[in-house]
Scaffold this motif. Structure first.
Motif, mmCIF file in Angstrom:
data_model
loop_
_atom_site.group_PDB
_atom_site.id
_atom_site.type_symbol
_atom_site.label_atom_id
_atom_site.label_comp_id
_atom_site.label_asym_id
_atom_site.label_seq_id
_atom_site.Cartn_x
_atom_site.Cartn_y
_atom_site.Cartn_z
ATOM 1 N N LYS A 10 0.818 -1.286 -0.036
ATOM 2 C CA LYS A 10 -0.062 -0.180 -0.024
ATOM 3 C C LYS A 10 0.912 1.226 -0.033
ATOM 4 N N LYS A 11 1.821 1.113 0.797
ATOM 5 C CA LYS A 11 2.583 2.381 0.913
ATOM 6 C C LYS A 11 3.252 2.692 -0.401
ATOM 7 N N LEU A 12 3.874 1.826 -0.991
ATOM 8 C CA LEU A 12 4.555 2.015 -2.281
ATOM 9 C C LEU A 12 3.627 2.588 -3.338
ATOM 10 N N LYS A 13 2.382 1.758 -3.322
ATOM 11 C CA LYS A 13 1.262 2.437 -4.257
ATOM 12 C C LYS A 13 1.226 3.952 -4.205
ATOM 13 N N LYS A 14 0.879 3.935 -2.788
ATOM 14 C CA LYS A 14 0.495 5.530 -2.448
ATOM 15 C C LYS A 14 1.862 6.350 -3.013
ATOM 16 N N MET A 15 3.013 5.793 -2.819
ATOM 17 C CA MET A 15 3.962 6.669 -3.278
ATOM 18 C C MET A 15 4.010 6.694 -4.891
ATOM 19 N N GLY A 16 3.410 5.831 -5.457
ATOM 20 C CA GLY A 16 3.363 5.977 -7.112
ATOM 21 C C GLY A 16 4.575 4.844 -7.525
ATOM 22 N N ILE A 17 4.802 3.866 -6.624
ATOM 23 C CA ILE A 17 5.789 2.884 -6.939
ATOM 24 C C ILE A 17 5.137 1.720 -6.972
ATOM 25 N N ASP A 18 5.328 0.786 -8.184
ATOM 26 C CA ASP A 18 4.649 -0.226 -8.496
ATOM 27 C C ASP A 18 5.429 -1.377 -7.603
ATOM 28 N N PRO A 19 4.551 -2.028 -6.405
ATOM 29 C CA PRO A 19 5.243 -2.875 -5.622
ATOM 30 C C PRO A 19 5.874 -4.305 -6.311
ATOM 31 N N LEU A 20 5.540 -4.255 -7.417
ATOM 32 C CA LEU A 20 5.840 -5.438 -8.036
ATOM 33 C C LEU A 20 7.254 -5.332 -8.917
ATOM 34 N N THR A 21 7.074 -4.381 -9.550
ATOM 35 C CA THR A 21 8.221 -3.969 -10.509
ATOM 36 C C THR A 21 9.280 -2.982 -9.764
ATOM 37 N N HIS A 22 8.710 -2.368 -8.843
ATOM 38 C CA HIS A 22 9.597 -1.226 -8.198
ATOM 39 C C HIS A 22 9.772 -0.082 -9.005
ATOM 40 N N MET A 23 8.996 -0.099 -10.011
ATOM 41 C CA MET A 23 9.157 1.029 -11.067
ATOM 42 C C MET A 23 7.899 1.997 -10.673
ATOM 43 N N PRO A 24 7.967 3.350 -11.201
ATOM 44 C CA PRO A 24 6.974 4.226 -11.113
ATOM 45 C C PRO A 24 5.732 3.749 -11.798
ATOM 46 N N LEU A 25 4.595 3.908 -11.004
ATOM 47 C CA LEU A 25 3.244 3.266 -11.341
ATOM 48 C C LEU A 25 2.826 4.165 -12.803
ATOM 49 N N SER A 26 3.385 5.130 -13.171
ATOM 50 C CA SER A 26 2.875 5.749 -14.524
ATOM 51 C C SER A 26 3.388 4.750 -15.626
ATOM 52 N N ILE A 27 4.576 4.308 -15.296
ATOM 53 C CA ILE A 27 5.097 3.523 -16.358
ATOM 54 C C ILE A 27 4.658 2.120 -16.489
ATOM 55 N N THR A 28 4.511 1.533 -15.414
ATOM 56 C CA THR A 28 4.192 0.200 -15.245
ATOM 57 C C THR A 28 2.581 -0.270 -15.410
ATOM 58 N N THR A 29 1.933 0.666 -15.272
ATOM 59 C CA THR A 29 0.461 0.467 -15.223
ATOM 60 C C THR A 29 -0.376 1.463 -16.090
ATOM 61 N N SER A 30 -0.317 1.233 -17.149
ATOM 62 C CA SER A 30 -1.272 2.230 -18.145
ATOM 63 C C SER A 30 -2.645 1.897 -18.171
ATOM 64 N N GLU A 31 -2.892 0.471 -17.543
ATOM 65 C CA GLU A 31 -4.511 0.212 -17.624
ATOM 66 C C GLU A 31 -4.355 -0.819 -16.367
ATOM 67 N N PRO A 32 -5.444 -0.527 -15.821
ATOM 68 C CA PRO A 32 -5.711 -1.405 -14.643
ATOM 69 C C PRO A 32 -5.749 -2.708 -14.945
ATOM 70 N N GLN A 33 -6.330 -3.307 -16.085
ATOM 71 C CA GLN A 33 -6.161 -4.639 -16.332
ATOM 72 C C GLN A 33 -4.709 -5.015 -16.527
ATOM 73 N N GLN A 34 -3.984 -4.202 -17.271
ATOM 74 C CA GLN A 34 -2.452 -4.722 -17.493
ATOM 75 C C GLN A 34 -1.830 -4.996 -16.060
ATOM 76 N N GLU A 35 -2.220 -3.995 -15.088
ATOM 77 C CA GLU A 35 -1.657 -4.195 -13.789
ATOM 78 C C GLU A 35 -2.010 -5.640 -13.268
ATOM 79 N N GLN A 36 -3.383 -5.913 -13.383
ATOM 80 C CA GLN A 36 -3.700 -7.119 -12.683
ATOM 81 C C GLN A 36 -2.852 -8.292 -13.483
ATOM 82 N N GLU A 37 -2.901 -8.064 -14.692
ATOM 83 C CA GLU A 37 -2.175 -9.252 -15.574
ATOM 84 C C GLU A 37 -0.758 -9.334 -15.218
ATOM 85 N N GLN A 38 -0.197 -8.386 -14.942
ATOM 86 C CA GLN A 38 1.613 -8.015 -14.271
ATOM 87 C C GLN A 38 1.591 -8.598 -12.927
ATOM 88 N N GLU A 39 0.569 -8.332 -12.275
ATOM 89 C CA GLU A 39 0.735 -8.838 -10.815
ATOM 90 C C GLU A 39 0.511 -10.332 -10.936
#
Length: 302
Positions: A114-143
């Motif tokens: 949660k903390k990382l997401k709040k900070m805009g970091i993808d907890p899975l890739t440790h990259m900024p969320l804007s880069i890693t998750t263009s669409e929620p569905q993609q995020e789910q798949e990635q997860e």
DNA sequence: AAAAAAGCCAACCGCAGGCTG
DNA sequence: CCAGCCTGCGGTTGGCTTTTT
């Protein structure tokens, strides 16, 4: 041929452990050490499977465990190590003395994510969320992908990092060729040049004991020490005299109050030992010797 | 105040891999 | 080399607690 269950499950108890069961397990291990887990329940008079006993001991009763929330530094280490190792909780835990893989895993899932997401970091890739998750569905798949074993992943940069981490675990000094490098370097900076190689791994002789903390040489506490030794029904052997008192920092040498309280609870039906609070908050243990009963844990008060 | 939802964590499950005879 | 045993690991679940409605 099918795999045998870890134990005969008929008539075995499941679910939360009672204080009485804890007591039996502790007494047995302190007296006999960790022998084969399969045989332990019978020998200890427990209606549990060996696996359950091992889990209870390693995740909850082990005296060197820290209790309570992870500190900020510990969280940073977890994040950093997770970036390198992925969901290899036991490896991560091995860098955090007093913490268990289960504890770290739970903490990751309930807090850090949660903390990382709040900070805009993808907890899975440790990259900024804007880069890693263009669409929620993609995020789910990635997860889903990343949550699976790294073996199943395509050779992404993250995976190559993980693979590297595996290969070079012994010498984790190699530069990590990974887009998450920036994030990681920031974290490294945050923790003042932290290097995983430098994380002190707890050795059997360093295991800390949440019993009485009173060094024989430190004031009047020695009598409490010996009293508690009796209380714990520890085997009789020589206690090293080299003593060590902390400055109260959480420096990996063991948290004190919670551990002690927990053990006191477990030993609650025995006469209690009065312990000076000031001493409690400032003392540590070390166990520099092998147990006389051939076990990893040897309780020494330092 | 009560019910529902969310959070949290101890414990369980099943698989993998090391060890041994 | 193989089968069986044992332990360790990571994912998941169940139930208790806390927060929200």
């Amino acid at each position: 041929m099918g795999r045998q269950p870890c134990c005969d499950k008929v008539g075995l108890k499941k679910g939360p452990w009672s204080a009485e069961e804890d007591q039996k397990l502790i007494n047995f291990i302190l007296t006999n050490g960790q022998c084969c887990w399969r045989a332990l329940p019978k020998l200890a008079g427990l209606l549990r499977c060996g696996k359950s006993c091992r889990l209870r001991w390693t995740n909850y009763l082990r005296p060197d465990l820290k209790r309570g929330l992870l500190s900020e530094d510990e969280e940073k280490m977890v994040i950093d190590l997770h970036a390198q190792l992925g969901n290899r909780w036991s490896k991560i835990a091995s860098h955090l003395p007093g913490r268990t893989d289960n504890e770290i895993k739970n903490h990751w899932n309930t807090h850090i994510k949660k903390k990382l997401k709040k900070m805009g970091i993808d907890p899975l890739t440790h990259m900024p969320l804007s880069i890693t998750t263009s669409e929620p569905q993609q995020e789910q798949e990635q997860e889903q992908k990343i949550d699976k074993s790294p073996k199943e992943l395509p050779e992404t940069s993250l995976q190559s990092t993980i693979t590297e981490a595996k290969e070079e675990e012994k010498s984790m000094t190699s530069a990590i060729l990974d887009p998450t490098m920036d994030t990681m370097m920031l974290m490294m900076d945050d923790i003042d040049g932290f290097c995983t190689d430098e994380v002190p791994l707890i050795e059997p002789h360093e295991i800390l004991v949440p019993g009485t903390n009173h060094a024989p040489s430190s004031t009047s506490s020695s009598c409490n020490s010996s009293k508690l030794l009796e209380e714990l029904q520890l085997p009789d052997f020589d206690w090293p005299t080299d003593c060590y008192t902390s400055n109260g920092n959480n420096d990996g040498l063991g948290l004190w109050d919670d551990d002690f309280n927990h053990w006191e609870d477990l030993l609650g039906d025995r006469p209690k030992v009065a312990v000076d609070d000031d001493l409690l908050s400032s003392a540590h243990f070390q166990c520099p010797t092998k147990m006389p009963f051939e076990q990893e844990y040897s309780w020494t008060f330092t």
